[in-house]
Design a protein around this motif. Structure first.
Motif, short mmCIF file in Angstrom:
data_model
loop_
_atom_site.label_atom_id
_atom_site.label_comp_id
_atom_site.label_asym_id
_atom_site.label_seq_id
_atom_site.Cartn_x
_atom_site.Cartn_y
_atom_site.Cartn_z
N ARG A 236 34.78 59.18 7.76
CA ARG A 236 33.95 58.93 6.57
C ARG A 236 34.78 58.76 5.31
N LYS A 237 35.89 59.48 5.22
CA LYS A 237 36.72 59.40 4.02
C LYS A 237 37.26 57.99 3.78
N ARG A 238 37.60 57.29 4.88
CA ARG A 238 38.21 55.97 4.75
C ARG A 238 37.31 54.86 5.28
N ASP A 239 36.08 55.20 5.64
CA ASP A 239 35.09 54.24 6.13
C ASP A 239 35.69 53.35 7.23
N ARG A 240 36.09 53.98 8.32
CA ARG A 240 36.71 53.26 9.42
C ARG A 240 36.46 54.02 10.73
N TYR A 241 36.63 53.34 11.83
CA TYR A 241 36.58 53.97 13.15
C TYR A 241 38.02 54.12 13.66
N VAL A 242 38.39 55.32 14.06
CA VAL A 242 39.72 55.53 14.62
C VAL A 242 39.61 55.66 16.14
N MET A 243 40.52 55.02 16.83
CA MET A 243 40.52 55.01 18.29
C MET A 243 41.27 56.24 18.81
N PHE A 244 40.69 56.94 19.76
CA PHE A 244 41.35 58.08 20.38
C PHE A 244 41.97 57.70 21.72
N GLU A 245 41.21 57.04 22.59
CA GLU A 245 41.74 56.69 23.90
C GLU A 245 40.86 55.67 24.60
N ILE A 246 41.46 54.99 25.58
CA ILE A 246 40.72 54.11 26.49
C ILE A 246 40.85 54.69 27.89
N ASN A 247 39.73 54.91 28.54
CA ASN A 247 39.71 55.35 29.93
C ASN A 247 39.40 54.14 30.81
N PRO A 248 40.15 53.93 31.90
CA PRO A 248 40.00 52.70 32.70
C PRO A 248 38.86 52.77 33.70
N ARG A 249 37.78 53.40 33.31
CA ARG A 249 36.58 53.50 34.18
C ARG A 249 35.43 53.97 33.29
N LEU A 250 34.23 53.85 33.80
CA LEU A 250 33.09 54.42 33.09
C LEU A 250 33.13 55.94 33.26
N GLY A 251 32.62 56.66 32.27
CA GLY A 251 32.70 58.12 32.30
C GLY A 251 31.43 58.78 32.78
N ARG A 252 31.45 60.12 32.80
CA ARG A 252 30.28 60.87 33.27
C ARG A 252 29.05 60.65 32.40
N SER A 253 29.26 60.25 31.16
CA SER A 253 28.14 60.02 30.26
C SER A 253 27.66 58.57 30.28
N SER A 254 28.25 57.73 31.12
CA SER A 254 28.03 56.28 31.03
C SER A 254 26.62 55.84 31.41
N PHE A 255 25.83 56.74 31.99
CA PHE A 255 24.46 56.36 32.32
C PHE A 255 23.64 56.10 31.05
N PHE A 256 24.14 56.52 29.89
CA PHE A 256 23.43 56.25 28.64
C PHE A 256 23.28 54.75 28.42
N VAL A 257 24.17 53.95 29.00
CA VAL A 257 24.12 52.50 28.85
C VAL A 257 22.84 51.93 29.45
N ARG A 258 22.35 52.54 30.53
CA ARG A 258 21.13 52.04 31.18
C ARG A 258 19.94 52.15 30.24
N GLY A 259 19.86 53.26 29.52
CA GLY A 259 18.77 53.41 28.56
C GLY A 259 18.84 52.40 27.44
N ALA A 260 20.05 51.92 27.17
CA ALA A 260 20.23 50.91 26.12
C ALA A 260 19.91 49.50 26.61
N GLY A 261 19.59 49.37 27.91
CA GLY A 261 19.12 48.09 28.42
C GLY A 261 20.09 47.34 29.31
N ILE A 262 21.25 47.93 29.65
CA ILE A 262 22.23 47.24 30.48
C ILE A 262 22.52 48.05 31.74
#
Length: 417
Positions: free
Chosen positions: A290-316
């Motif tokens: 919020r201080k710098r109005d930006r998104y900072v990247m933490f990491e990329i995981n080379p697979r979908l995660g345990r929370s990835s079922f949220f995508v289905r509710g979003a329509g995909i």
């Protein structure tokens, strides 16, 4: 007898594996083959898949031969095979040994060289620097530098400390007092105490020390995507975690997510992934600064995660995106999810009791009332009395973890850290 069209083979047995099975059943009415070393609670007594246990399947000296045998056997009955790994170590082994499976698997995975760049946070931040993606100020401490590193930091307390790869087998198996997935420190003494304890263990990996980006659970963002074999992004979904887990071994895992849409962020991340030649599924953790109005990247995981079922509710349905591409060769323009829905991996009572932001709590409960709500493990029609018992115990365990470990945060930091 004619062969069936295709078979999905899922590697793992956690929440991610169960959700992946659900998506294949929903899209194609087909039961995947689920392969694992041991079956975890999220998949017990389920009828959504065919289960195959392979002793030592998660070991590098067993995996290639075992998977090759499974693929060759499956090809007798199916025209095409696709493989979906549900953990970092399965992803890594697929990338390392993919040439052994050439011609047997339809979908592709990122190269071993790119995976090695993403696999540790110090290398990943070098990539971010090269391609103009924001990331937290970071200091990388070698094992012999853990104690002295605290006097070399180019930033002040509070700090966040994490292993270079918290999902690496070496860290998962290390035992020492005070072990966590992520550490927050507001003073030098607390940091030194944990590092001294860690130094007595078998863990010899690097530690990533970062400036703390203010903001609580709801400042986090998670982006899931799928890219085809030439690196073209075909689907993306953004989520806003509204509550994280607090138990030491799972702290920072997402407990509840509301799907969001941000066209500018979609386009920026899409360009980054295509520039680096990313292939397959990916899961990106970010935080809004919020201080710098930006998104900072933490990491990329080379697979979908345990929370990835949220995508289905979003329509995909990400498994449909994968299959239409890898099996049927259908190429469409990139889909940016824009539906709002709530996903949770905890009972609703946890959200009611522990989600402190009143506006987000009201939105979450409104989504439940509007039936825009899902939990990965709640699948209609997949009912077995023993499964019902185990899953109820699983959710009770989640509730008890919050009762035992939840702490209030001050600017996103645990109070009195």
């Amino acid at each position: 007898m004619a062969k069936a069209e295709f078979l999905p083979i899922i590697l793992g047995s956690d929440e991610n594996a169960y959700g992946t099975s659900r998506l294949f059943v929903e899209a194609y009415g087909i039961k995947p083959l689920l392969v694992c070393t041991r079956q975890l609670i999220p998949t017990v007594y389920s009828s959504l898949f065919v289960l195959k246990k392979v002793k030592g399947f998660d070991r590098d000296d067993v995996f290639p031969t075992a998977l090759l045998e499974i693929l060759r056997e499956a090809k007798k009955d199916y025209e095409k095979l696709i493989v979906v790994p549900c953990s970092d170590y399965y992803c890594a082994m697929l990338s390392r040994h993919y040439d052994k499976f050439e011609g047997l698997i339809e979908n592709k995975f990122i190269s071993e060289s790119l995976l090695n760049t993403l696999d540790t946070k110090d290398k990943f931040y070098e990539l971010c620097e090269k391609y103009g993606m924001d990331y937290p100020k970071t200091y990388v401490a070698d094992p012999e530098d853990r104690l002295s590193a605290i006097d070399k930091l180019p930033f002040d307390f509070p700090i966040v400390v994490k292993p270079e790869n918290s999902n690496a087998v070496e860290y998962l198996h290390a035992e020492f007092e005070g072990k966590k997935k992520v550490y927050f420190f507001s003073d030098k003494e607390a940091y030194i105490k944990v590092m001294e304890s860690m130094n007595k263990s078998d863990y010899k990996g690097k530690m990533i020390i970062q400036e703390f980006i203010e903001g609580g659970d709801d400042a986090m963002r998670v982006m899931n995507s799928y890219s085809d074999e030439i690196g073209k992004v075909l689907a993306m979904c953004l989520g806003q975690p509204i509550l994280e887990e607090y138990a030491p071994k799972t702290i920072g895992n997402y407990a509840a997510i509301i799907s969001r849409s941000d066209k500018a962020l979609y386009e920026k991340v899409k360009k980054f992934l295509e520039d680096i030649g990313y292939v397959g599924f990916c899961n990106i953790d970010m935080k809004y600064d919020r201080k710098r109005d930006r998104y900072v990247m933490f990491e990329i995981n080379p697979r979908l995660g345990r929370s990835s079922f949220f995508v289905r509710g979003a329509g995909i349905n990400m498994m449909k995106v994968l299959t239409e591409d890898a099996v049927f060769g259908k190429k469409d323009d990139c889909i940016f999810a824009d539906n709002t829905s709530l996903w949770a991996n905890v009972p609703l009572v946890v959200i009611r009791k522990y989600l402190s932001d009143k506006k987000l709590k009201s939105e979450a409960l409104s989504l439940v009332k509007a039936k825009k709500y899902s939990r990965t493990l709640d699948c209609k029609g997949d009912f077995h009395i023993k499964r019902f018992y185990y899953i109820k115990r699983y959710y009770l365990g989640q509730y008890n973890n919050f009762r035992k470990y939840y702490f209030e945060k001050d600017g996103g930091l645990p109070k009195n850290t």
